[in-house]
Design a protein around this motif. Structure first.
Motif, PDB file in Angstrom:
ATOM      1  N   HIS A 102      35.514 -38.128  -8.277  1.00 51.04           N
ATOM      2  CA  HIS A 102      35.988 -37.978  -6.894  1.00 51.04           C
ATOM      3  C   HIS A 102      35.176 -38.851  -5.949  1.00 51.04           C
ATOM      4  CE1 HIS A 102      38.293 -34.687  -8.418  1.00 51.04           C
ATOM      5  NE2 HIS A 102      37.210 -33.982  -8.750  1.00 51.04           N
ATOM      6  N   VAL A 103      33.889 -38.924  -6.230  1.00 53.30           N
ATOM      7  CA  VAL A 103      33.024 -39.738  -5.383  1.00 53.30           C
ATOM      8  C   VAL A 103      33.375 -41.206  -5.529  1.00 53.30           C
ATOM      9  CG1 VAL A 103      30.643 -40.513  -5.087  1.00 53.30           C
ATOM     10  CG2 VAL A 103      31.113 -38.092  -5.362  1.00 53.30           C
ATOM     11  N   ILE A 104      33.572 -41.626  -6.754  1.00 56.57           N
ATOM     12  CA  ILE A 104      33.856 -43.053  -6.984  1.00 56.57           C
ATOM     13  C   ILE A 104      35.196 -43.447  -6.379  1.00 56.57           C
ATOM     14  CG2 ILE A 104      34.280 -44.784  -8.778  1.00 56.57           C
ATOM     15  CD1 ILE A 104      32.293 -43.117 -10.530  1.00 56.57           C
ATOM     16  N   THR A 105      36.132 -42.563  -6.485  1.00 55.89           N
ATOM     17  CA  THR A 105      37.444 -42.899  -5.924  1.00 55.89           C
ATOM     18  C   THR A 105      37.459 -42.819  -4.401  1.00 55.89           C
ATOM     19  OG1 THR A 105      38.064 -40.593  -6.250  1.00 55.89           O
ATOM     20  CG2 THR A 105      38.794 -42.161  -7.923  1.00 55.89           C
ATOM     21  N   GLY A 106      36.388 -42.325  -3.842  1.00 53.96           N
ATOM     22  CA  GLY A 106      36.303 -42.267  -2.382  1.00 53.96           C
ATOM     23  C   GLY A 106      36.975 -41.057  -1.799  1.00 53.96           C
ATOM     24  N   ASN A 107      37.188 -40.071  -2.637  1.00 53.05           N
ATOM     25  CA  ASN A 107      37.863 -38.873  -2.130  1.00 53.05           C
ATOM     26  C   ASN A 107      36.897 -37.779  -1.711  1.00 53.05           C
ATOM     27  OD1 ASN A 107      40.488 -39.794  -2.460  1.00 53.05           O
ATOM     28  ND2 ASN A 107      40.430 -39.367  -4.657  1.00 53.05           N
ATOM     29  N   MET A 108      35.664 -37.988  -1.950  1.00 54.20           N
ATOM     30  CA  MET A 108      34.690 -36.946  -1.615  1.00 54.20           C
ATOM     31  C   MET A 108      34.024 -37.260  -0.278  1.00 54.20           C
ATOM     32  SD  MET A 108      32.434 -34.468  -3.262  1.00 54.20           S
ATOM     33  CE  MET A 108      32.140 -34.882  -4.921  1.00 54.20           C
ATOM     34  N   HIS A 109      34.058 -36.289   0.609  1.00 61.27           N
ATOM     35  CA  HIS A 109      33.426 -36.480   1.916  1.00 61.27           C
ATOM     36  C   HIS A 109      32.931 -35.152   2.436  1.00 61.27           C
ATOM     37  CE1 HIS A 109      34.507 -40.632   2.162  1.00 61.27           C
ATOM     38  NE2 HIS A 109      35.734 -40.331   1.791  1.00 61.27           N
ATOM     39  N   TYR A 110      32.123 -35.265   3.453  1.00 64.34           N
ATOM     40  CA  TYR A 110      31.636 -34.042   4.083  1.00 64.34           C
ATOM     41  C   TYR A 110      32.628 -33.578   5.127  1.00 64.34           C
ATOM     42  CZ  TYR A 110      27.040 -34.619   2.002  1.00 64.34           C
ATOM     43  OH  TYR A 110      26.008 -34.715   1.110  1.00 64.34           O
ATOM     44  N   LYS A 111      32.686 -32.301   5.249  1.00 61.79           N
ATOM     45  CA  LYS A 111      33.428 -31.755   6.380  1.00 61.79           C
ATOM     46  C   LYS A 111      32.736 -30.473   6.805  1.00 61.79           C
ATOM     47  CE  LYS A 111      36.917 -28.500   4.808  1.00 61.79           C
ATOM     48  NZ  LYS A 111      36.406 -27.453   5.698  1.00 61.79           N
ATOM     49  N   GLU A 112      32.999 -30.113   8.019  1.00 63.03           N
ATOM     50  CA  GLU A 112      32.369 -28.884   8.490  1.00 63.03           C
ATOM     51  C   GLU A 112      33.057 -27.693   7.863  1.00 63.03           C
ATOM     52  OE1 GLU A 112      30.495 -29.560  12.760  1.00 63.03           O
ATOM     53  OE2 GLU A 112      32.624 -29.934  12.615  1.00 63.03           O
ATOM     54  N   ARG A 113      32.233 -26.713   7.540  1.00 64.20           N
ATOM     55  CA  ARG A 113      32.746 -25.578   6.791  1.00 64.20           C
ATOM     56  C   ARG A 113      33.189 -24.483   7.750  1.00 64.20           C
ATOM     57  NH1 ARG A 113      28.879 -22.190   2.735  1.00 64.20           N
ATOM     58  NH2 ARG A 113      30.409 -20.684   2.055  1.00 64.20           N
ATOM     59  N   ILE A 114      34.253 -23.836   7.390  1.00 62.34           N
ATOM     60  CA  ILE A 114      34.711 -22.693   8.181  1.00 62.34           C
ATOM     61  C   ILE A 114      33.872 -21.489   7.767  1.00 62.34           C
ATOM     62  CG2 ILE A 114      36.694 -21.279   8.807  1.00 62.34           C
ATOM     63  CD1 ILE A 114      36.983 -24.263   9.362  1.00 62.34           C
ATOM     64  N   ILE A 115      33.287 -20.858   8.705  1.00 61.17           N
ATOM     65  CA  ILE A 115      32.447 -19.713   8.365  1.00 61.17           C
ATOM     66  C   ILE A 115      32.793 -18.525   9.249  1.00 61.17           C
ATOM     67  CG2 ILE A 115      30.495 -21.057   7.539  1.00 61.17           C
ATOM     68  CD1 ILE A 115      29.304 -20.622  10.334  1.00 61.17           C
TER      69      ILE A 115
END
Lengths: 675, 749
Positions: B339-352
């Motif tokens: 997922h990281v290599i394909t560029g699909n992994m990113h940070y996002k803010e988490r709903i809490i």
């Protein structure tokens, strides 16, 4: 006493630390070096239990004798026992190593000269070693300082391995002689002052076709951020090319400096403020405000007198093409005077002041200085109890004095209104400037807040001068045409040090030895050619000031080149321990050694000879600099060329520090004449 | 105990935040300021003359970070104008060469504008702000008698890190999509395509940094130089070198087939020069990307051994960009997964939950307002990004649904959790805990990796063929056609623009294969169809495994205690080669980045509530917890498991520095290196050495010459004076650092 003997002569040196005597026996060839060439120097490198010697072997000696300049030799006592008893050290040259002779060019010049190095035996005990070191230190100090720097460099002898020549390792900066440059882009440094309406007020290097649109762009950039982002632009930095632009946006005035000389932003910002302060010092902020309040597009450039433009020019050149450490040190140069004499000067001043209360009532005299030399070194200060002026303001005043010294207008007494921006930016103080000695360039400056106090101060100044002149010691310093001021690097037991600056943080003053330099004859030739190329087109842009400066530089080009080199070295040293915003890398203390080494190309370092201008193409450089900053002092020093031993440099630095601390009251003005 | 938190100025205004702030001031705490990303602009001024779209054709990308208002087209154009104005003014006054890739930094009172000029045509500008919205990371050091610096500006992340990442973002784009110019030569359609690609690449890149600024520091000082890449230091006694093996070497290796083959000759002969694969496989690049947990030597990721091991050609020109790209991915996401290599992994803010919100609110790493729908607040303003916006909306809706479903599941299973807790309590007291474990099997778990990593490493992508069970190593393809058929093509082939000497910049298909910590990047020609053959890949997997196992035997097992950090060196070093032919960096200086400064959320929050999640998008738009993805090359998560979250990734005395001191040292080093930029010595002829003795007991040596930059940091008190005769032909300041450094340097050279 230490006896140093050789087959031809015996030299005796005082040694305070040892009661033993030692003899260094030189072989005849070596002795002939020291006799034939005053430039022979010997480098003591004593660290980690070894003693290394680098010995200069001038080329003619090398050529004529069987001594190899690149040979590595060991300086070995015949035995430990004989060393301790006789203190005999024999230097012998190993002929077998003579195959490593440096390449010689067809004209007899040497391309590369490597140090001759000696190593003492490890079997020498530590105590013996220490005393041995001391002996050698004395010997080497004496050897090194026993010559007078020659005006023609190394003469026919060629450069030595350890040399007091200071090669220029930096990109060449333009001097005033290079005014034939056609484009602004070719200047390493430029100063722009414009009004906030975009009208040019002053530019150091002018190009009339470009300056008006350029002023418009500068104004637009500054105003854009001000209007759109409520922010002031501070700096622009092109990191790959090292170009820096620094902005100062004061009310109605925008100052921008472009520099490619490697100063930090803090220094450039200080320089911007210095220029702004000069404008304030001539106009006061109040009148500046009045001028622009009535008409925002007021053309201040035409309002300023010619002398103001020339003064601005002078300041810009001082900040870019001269040796002026006052700004980056934020200190004033002090003139070392014997403590007793300085106290006596202060005492005489106070007494004169006391006796002339009727002429000069309380409040008339605000401040006073006795300055000596072209670089306005402070010899005495007169100040009221509990009041001090800002260093920045005093620097402005001294710049003014320096300017008049250059213009040779010092045969007159001057009464100049000057505003001190930090003291009071809305009003003038009045300075009475009187030359005490034209040759000595000693000056008395008296400041008053009263516009009509000229005659009072003049009378007081005259009487003071008469009084000071009665004392032969004082007269010798401030009035005599051949003053005994300053000190030489030779006066300090700091072997291998070429030059240094010591700043006392407490006193905001610094000292440095007088400049002893060698002419780079090649540089003179180059610059003369450059001067001859001046086009008429550019001549017209030159103000009287620049023309005067050129005249001055033709006379003093050697000194100026040397000063610029020093400035670059010290700037590098200063930058190495400060960040871009001017803060020190560490809050308390820091020591930094910098070693520059390499081979200079022909155009960087050309050791010329008056008779024979064929320069050596490649020359080795080994220069070490050191910065030592603590909350109490700052020490910047530069070694001679050929030195690469940190131990020797730090040992010399400690000696300088000890010497400065020991003579602190002599070197720095502690209180001055306080009334 | 050291507590370090992150507060934002917006939080400071709230009562709770203000309390934190006041407390930290009273406690003489250290503040670390993070520049706030403001906007990113990419434009092409050569298009200014075209009036068809209000000169907007010059604007390729305009992105504002965070909750900022949408500025008008006039404002955008004025920003472009001022950037150009600054550039043209400097050209009027100074010799700023137009053709040169250049960079400039415009500093305002409260803002820094970083601009790079690329391809002699395009401007890429990033603006950093330290205005009211700046983030403040507070590091308390209650235990130490640390006096905080009064000069708060010295505690900012140096802008040089942002600048180098601006270059990296551009270079990574080149690597994946080619030059900007290649899109702008023809018609407006390709320009739109460029805009879309910039949206896909640049915005996620900077959004991750916006959300997690610690990414800038994770790589350490080597991230300051985008031109060079980190090399791992192993004693490679064979033909494979980090500069690449020559063709002669290849032949030698092949001829040397009689005895036991070296690991590299196995790969070279059996994989690259294999009849089936030659000349389809152009090169194989080998990296060591170790993690804490998986490292053979527990507790240390050794900076020295981290990075590029070698490849089999010596004419890959953008090896630096390729390597830096992998390091960036590894350090940013803590993993190199498909997922990281394909560029699909990113940070996002988490709903809490609201309760959680109040818990971590004081310690957020970013002050971005938490969006209810989980959107990352990216505010992209460009006409050509309509599709992207729609996608982003869709993604945000999906992620919202996902979060609701997670919450729903949590609520449903809450009674069971309570019951489990109660039974376990009873079990412990009555010593019948074994029977409870039976019950435990019925408790649904979703973040189970920590409990049973083997199972959870089993990715649904189908690429990993072998999983680590006990001592059995894990290996397999990360990106290859073996991936699940339902996955997008990017999971099967990664297309990269690589430039080999004597060839133009052309696209290659790349496959990614791993064996424990070793990552192999297999570069294939685009027309090499064999890679679609499953049996070929399976065979290749076996051969690569054989080679890397041999590598473990030959190299990794022979590491000395000093190499593996069991014996601390008394110094740390960095050597950067900067010639055109060799742009490598070797270092043992760890990242001066304390996890505690940035992962403070964990230390402040007992429930381990993080405001950021790693998500991957593009497949089903579902938010997947990072821990459930399987950890191929774990980095962050492993560090988090360490005591206090401290980074142990070093093999020198520097690991014993406190976070404050390490941070201070890093800033000092950055300043020191910056002063070299100011130096105006004649670079081609004069070398410069500096030996700086700091009052904190450290001694820093830097040497700069046209070939390399060398830096050594040593403990001042650890210097043992050299005894005996010093070799006189080697009088440099380096000698002052002691025998160990001199010996190292001689060995290194």
């Amino acid at each position: 006493m230490v006896n140093i003997s050789n087959s031809d002569e015996h030299k005796t040196f005082n040694n305070n630390t040892t009661n033993k005597s030692g003899t260094i026996r030189f072989i005849p060839g070596f002795n002939s070096i020291s006799k034939a060439t005053p430039t022979v120097s010997i480098a003591l490198n004593n660290s980690r239990g070894t003693t290394d010697l680098s010995i200069t072997a001038p080329s003619d000696i090398i050529n004529n004798n069987s001594i190899s300049s690149t040979s590595s030799h060991r300086l070995l006592p015949e035995s430990t026992k004989s060393y301790s008893s006789l203190r005999d050290i024999e230097i012998s040259f190993d002929e077998s190593l003579s195959s490593r002779v440096p390449n010689k060019t067809s004209n007899g010049n040497i391309n590369e000269v490597a140090p001759i190095e000696f190593t003492t035996s490890n079997s020498i005990s530590q105590n013996e070693h220490n005393s041995y070191q001391e002996i050698l230190t004395d010997l080497l100090s004496e050897s090194f300082y026993s010559y007078t720097p020659s005006v023609c460099g190394m003469g026919r002898c060629g450069p030595s391995v350890v040399s007091n020549e200071l090669p220029n390792i930096f990109n060449k900066s333009e001097t005033l002689l290079s005014v034939n440059k056609q484009r602004l882009t070719r200047f390493n440094k430029n100063f722009f002052i414009i009004s906030d309406a975009g009208k040019p007020i002053f530019t150091m290097h002018r190009d009339d076709k470009k300056i008006i649109p350029l002023a418009g762009i500068i104004n637009t950039i500054v105003n854009y951020f001000q209007v759109n982002q409520q922010a002031e632009i501070k700096t622009i930095h092109f990191r790959n090319t090292g170009q820096k632009f620094v902005f100062l946006n004061k009310e109605h005035i925008i100052i921008m400096i472009h520099s490619n000389l490697g100063e930090s932003f803090k220094i450039l910002q200080d320089q911007c403020y210095f220029l702004y302060s000069y404008l304030i010092s001539t106009l006061t902020s109040k009148s500046l405000e009045r001028l622009f309040r009535n008409r925002s597009n007021f053309d201040l450039g035409t309002f300023l007198a010619q002398s103001d433009i020339e003064n601005l020019n002078s300041i810009c050149h001082l900040l870019s093409n001269n040796f002026y450490p006052d700004i980056f040190l934020n200190a004033l140069q002090s003139n070392p005077i014997e403590k007793r004499i300085r106290n006596k000067i202060h005492k005489e001043i106070l007494q004169e002041l006391h006796e002339n209360r009727d002429i000069i009532p309380r409040g008339t005299l605000l401040y006073g200085f006795l300055l000596i030399g072209e670089d306005t070194k402070m010899a005495a200060v007169i100040r009221p109890q509990g009041h001090t002026l800002y260093t920045h303001d005093i620097q402005l005043l001294f710049c003014l004095v320096r300017r008049h010294l250059h213009l040779n207008t010092m045969d007159r007494e001057l009464w100049i209104p000057i505003c001190f921006p930090k003291f009071n930016s809305s009003g003038f103080l009045y300075s009475y400037i009187k030359t005490l000695s034209l040759k000595n360039k000693s000056v008395m400056v008296l400041l008053s807040a009263q516009k009509d106090a000229f005659f009072k101060l003049k009378l007081f100044g005259d009487r003071l001068l008469t009084r000071l002149g009665k004392d032969s010691h004082i007269a010798k310093i401030i009035i005599s045409d051949n003053p005994c001021t300053g000190f030489s690097i030779k006066d300090i037991p700091a072997p291998l040090i070429h030059h240094f600056i010591f700043k006392s943080t407490k006193n905001a003053q610094y000292i440095m030895p007088i400049m002893e330099y060698n002419i780079k004859y090649q540089d003179v030739i180059e610059n003369t050619v450059s001067c001859n190329d001046e086009s008429e087109n550019n001549q017209k842009y030159l103000g009287n000031q620049q023309k005067d400066d050129i005249h001055f530089m033709e006379d003093g080009i050697d000194l100026l080149n040397y000063q610029i080199k020093l400035q670059r070295y010290y700037m590098e040293l200063h930058n190495s321990v400060t960040s871009e915003d001017g803060s020190k890398l560490q809050s308390r203390s820091v020591i930094n050694f910098i070693q520059w080494d390499g081979i200079t190309s022909k155009n960087i370092s050309s050791y010329g000879d008056i008779d024979n201008l064929q320069s050596v193409n490649n020359r080795r450089i080994h220069i070490m600099g050191m910065v030592w900053c603590t909350p109490h002092f700052e020490l910047y020093l530069i070694s001679n060329n050929g030195v690469s031993d940190k131990g020797a440099i730090s040992s010399s630095a400690k000696n300088i520090l000890r010497w400065c601390q020991k003579h602190e009251q002599r070197l720095f003005i502690q209180n001055g004449a306080i009334f | 105990m050291e507590t370090i938190g992150i507060v934002s100025s917006s939080i400071l205004k709230s009562s709770e935040g203000a309390l934190v702030c006041e407390q930290t001031i009273v406690n003489k705490s250290r503040y670390i300021l993070v520049w706030m990303l403001k906007y990113l602009i990419i434009f092409d001024p050569s298009k200014n003359g075209e009036l068809d779209s209000e000169a907007r054709s010059s604007l390729l990308l305009y992105h504002e970070f965070g909750d900022q208002y949408n500025c008008s087209i006039n404002e955008k154009l004025s920003r472009i104008g001022i950037i150009q104005g600054v550039w043209s003014m400097s050209q009027e006054i100074a010799d700023v060469e137009e053709g040169l890739d250049n960079e400039n930094i415009t500093e305002l009172d409260n803002e820094i504008i970083l601009t790079i000029f690329v391809e002699s045509r395009f401007f890429v500008t990033l603006t950093l702000s330290n205005s009211d919205t700046e983030n403040v990371i507070t590091a308390r050091n209650n235990g130490n008698n640390y006096e905080s610096s009064t000069n708060i500006s010295t505690n900012k992340i140096p802008y040089q890190f942002y600048l180098s990442h601006l270059w990296l973002s551009y270079r990574f784009f080149l690597l994946q999509y080619g030059t900007f110019q290649s899109f702008c030569n023809t018609d407006t359609h390709t320009t739109k395509q460029l805009t879309n690609l910039l949206n896909e690449h640049m915005i996620p890149f900077w959004n991750d940094i916006y959300l997690k600024p610690s990414i800038l520091l994770r790589r350490g000082l080597d991230a300051l130089w985008y031109e060079v890449f980190k090399c791992a230091e192993f004693n490679l006694n064979n033909s494979l070198k980090q500069s690449g093996a020559t063709d002669n070497n290849k032949k030698d290796n092949i001829d040397n087939g009689g005895s036991v083959q070296s690991w590299d000759s196995i790969i070279l002969r059996d994989v690259i020069l294999n009849e089936e694969s030659f000349p389809g496989i152009v090169d194989i690049l080998i990296y060591n990307l170790p993690s804490n947990k998986q490292s053979k030597f527990k507790g240390s990721i050794l900076k020295k051994q981290y990075g590029f091991i070698g490849n089999f050609t010596n004419d890959l020109e953008n090896l630096n960009d390729l390597s830096n790209w992998l390091y960036h991915l590894h350090t940013s996401y803590g993993t190199i997964s498909n997922h990281v290599i394909t560029g699909n992994m990113h940070y996002k803010e988490r709903i809490i939950d609201m309760e959680e919100n109040s818990m971590y609110n004081n310690a957020r790493e970013q002050n971005t307002t938490i969006s209810n729908n989980g959107n990352t607040n990216s505010n992209t303003d460009n006409e050509y990004t309509t599709n992207s916006l729609e996608n982003s909306k869709l993604k945000s809706v999906m992620s919202t649904l996902s979060s609701y479903s997670n919450r729903f599941l949590h609520n449903v299973t809450l009674p069971m959790s309570f019951a489990y807790d109660a039974i376990r309590e009873i079990g412990v007291t009555t010593e019948i805990s074994n029977s409870v474990s039976l019950f435990k099997d019925y408790i649904p778990r979703w973040s189970t990796e920590a409990d049973n990593p083997d199972k959870n490493n089993c990715m649904d992508t189908g690429n990993i063929s072998y999983l680590e069970r006990g001592n059995i190593p894990r290996h397999g393809f990360l990106i290859s056609p073996l991936a699940n058929k339902n996955l997008p093509i990017s999971y099967k082939i990664k297309k990269l623009h690589l430039k080999f000497k004597s060839q133009d910049n052309i696209r290659y298909n790349t496959l990614f294969w791993f064996y424990n910590d070793i990552l192999l990047l297999i570069v294939c020609k685009e027309n090499f169809e064999k890679i679609w053959d499953t049996s070929f890949l399976t065979e290749m997997d076996k051969l690569l495994t054989k080679g890397i196992v041999q590598f473990h035997e030959e190299v990794l097992k022979n590491l000395t205690l000093c190499d593996i950090g069991q014996i601390d060196r008394r110094f740390a070093y960095m050597v950067m080669e900067k010639t055109d032919s060799n742009q490598t960096l070797k270092t043992s200086i760890p990242p001066f980045f304390a996890e505690t400064l940035f992962n403070s959320l964990d230390s402040r929050n007992k429930d381990n509530v993080s405001p950021l999640d790693l998500v991957f998008t593009g497949m089903d738009n579902c938010s997947i917890n990072f821990k459930s993805m399987g950890k191929i090359f774990g980095f962050i998560s492993c560090l988090e498991e360490n005591e206090g979250g401290k980074d142990y990734s070093c093999d020198s005395f520097l690991k014993s520095l406190s976070d404050d001191k390490a941070w201070e040292l890093q800033n000092n080093i950055v300043d020191l290196l910056e002063t070299f930029k100011n130096s105006k010595k004649q670079l081609d002829s004069v070398n410069e050495e500096r030996l700086l003795m700091l009052d904190n007991g450290l001694i820093c040596y830097i040497r700069s010459d046209p070939q390399r930059l060398v830096m050594v940091i040593k403990n001042w008190y650890g210097i043992q004076k050299n005894k005996g005769v010093l070799k006189l032909n080697r009088k440099t300041l380096l000698d002052s650092l002691g025998k160990d450094v001199v010996d190292w340097w001689e060995q290194f050279q």
